[in-house]
Design an enzyme around this catalytic site. Structure first.
Site, PDB file in Angstrom:
ATOM      1  CE  LYS A   1      -6.246   2.241  -0.768  1.00 40.62           C
ATOM      2  NZ  LYS A   1      -6.988   2.099   0.366  1.00 40.62           N
TER       3      LYS A   1
ATOM      4  CE  LYS B   1      -3.791   2.447   2.517  1.00 38.34           C
ATOM      5  NZ  LYS B   1      -4.676   2.286   3.650  1.00 38.34           N
TER       6      LYS B   1
END
Length: 330
Positions: free
Chosen positions: A252, A197
């Site tokens: 992400k 992330k």
């Protein structure tokens, strides 16, 4: 064999032959629909995400019914915590009667076969908007935050969540959560680890949606989310999470990080998911609303590119639209 005997365009000439050699096919099975749940009655629009709304639990059930009809496998829940419930210690995150926990129970009671994924992170519950507990200097403390995340994950599993998804990027949290789930008897609860992330600028509309943008202010998350410049580091993070017991991993955002998706799938072969984040959605939606892009064509192209890069599934705010278009094509 060379031209003129080799003519690659021959296979591209007609629809039937293009379909026969198509390498990547997007289906409803590849889609996960992220939803924002709030305590208020009815629906409330998210200004920076046209077409997306915060939902009461009653409205959430209506959306879940539509998702089930379209054969979308799962919803991912993101609670909008009331300001009075936020605190420095984020204790609202693991309350049995919390918004997320009530939403999970309602969904599993009404739609037992629909997958329910819950976000394990403290930013919706902290007064400062960070994903963890902070010390006097404002630094997000790792081990203390992990203790809170374990409580949160256990409360979600007890409510009936099929998948808990730690999105906080604290060190060691996957192992601690896996151990706690096993010891508490939640042996079937899956962990979707946000392993790569990035500290992205594409999260702005999401923070508006869950109400953490105002609390975060000019703060940032650079000390725990990943540097967008790094690729090798992502592989190390993924390896650690898989070793600690993650069942699935997440990259992400999506489109700016397709190289990471490809590397992750090639190196680990684990179930790999991608979050097409709020900023990606907002960019496409704005261009579509202005008439600059064709909605169906561009959305499906973007989602297909994520799957082509190696994703097994995509969290996308276009999930219901895409599932409907796929149904119409078939």
């Amino acid at each position: 064999m060379t031209y003129p005997y080799s003519r690659p365009r021959r296979m591209r000439r007609d629809d039937f032959s293009r379909r026969l050699m198509r390498e990547t096919v997007l289906t409803a099975n590849d889609l996960i629909y992220p939803v924002f749940v709030h305590e208020l009655d009815g629906r409330a629009p998210v200004g920076s995400m046209p077409g997306i709304e915060r939902l009461s639990i009653d409205e959430l059930l209506r959306v879940a019914e539509r998702a089930s009809e379209l054969r979308v496998p799962a919803l991912a829940l993101f609670p909008v915590t009331a300001p009075e419930a936020k605190s420095l210690t984020a204790q609202a995150a693991w309350q049995d009667d919390g918004l997320c926990q009530r939403a999970v129970r309602a969904l599993k009671q009404r739609f037992p076969d629909l997958g329910v994924i819950t976000d394990v992170a403290l930013d919706p519950y902290t007064t400062h908007g960070q994903d963890g507990l902070i010390d006097d200097s404002g630094y997000v403390m790792n081990d203390e935050t992990v203790e809170a995340l374990v409580k949160q994950a256990l409360s979600h599993a007890a409510a009936g969540a099929d998948v808990v998804a730690p999105s906080d990027m604290m060190d060691g949290r996957i192992g601690r959560i896996r151990t706690a789930l096993e010891l508490d008897g939640h042996i079937h609860t899956r962990i979707l680890a946000y392993s790569a992330k990035y500290a992205s600028s594409f999260y702005g509309p999401f923070r508006d949606a869950v109400g953490s943008a105002g609390a975060l202010g000019k703060g940032n998350k650079y000390t725990y989310q990943m540097d967008p410049a790094n690729s090798d580091e992502a592989m190390r993070e993924i390896a650690l999470d898989l070793d600690e017991g993650a069942d699935m991993i997440m990259v992400k955002p999506g489109l700016p990080y397709l190289d990471i998706v490809r590397r992750a799938k090639d190196e680990f072969g684990a179930p790999t998911f991608v979050y097409q984040v709020s900023g990606e959605y907002a960019m496409l939606r704005a261009a579509i609303q202005n008439g600059w892009l064709d909605e169906r064509g561009c959305v499906m192209e973007a989602l297909t590119s994520i799957k082509r890069a190696g994703a097994d599934g995509v969290l996308t705010y276009f999930a219901l639209d895409a599932a409907q278009w796929i149904r119409e094509e078939n």
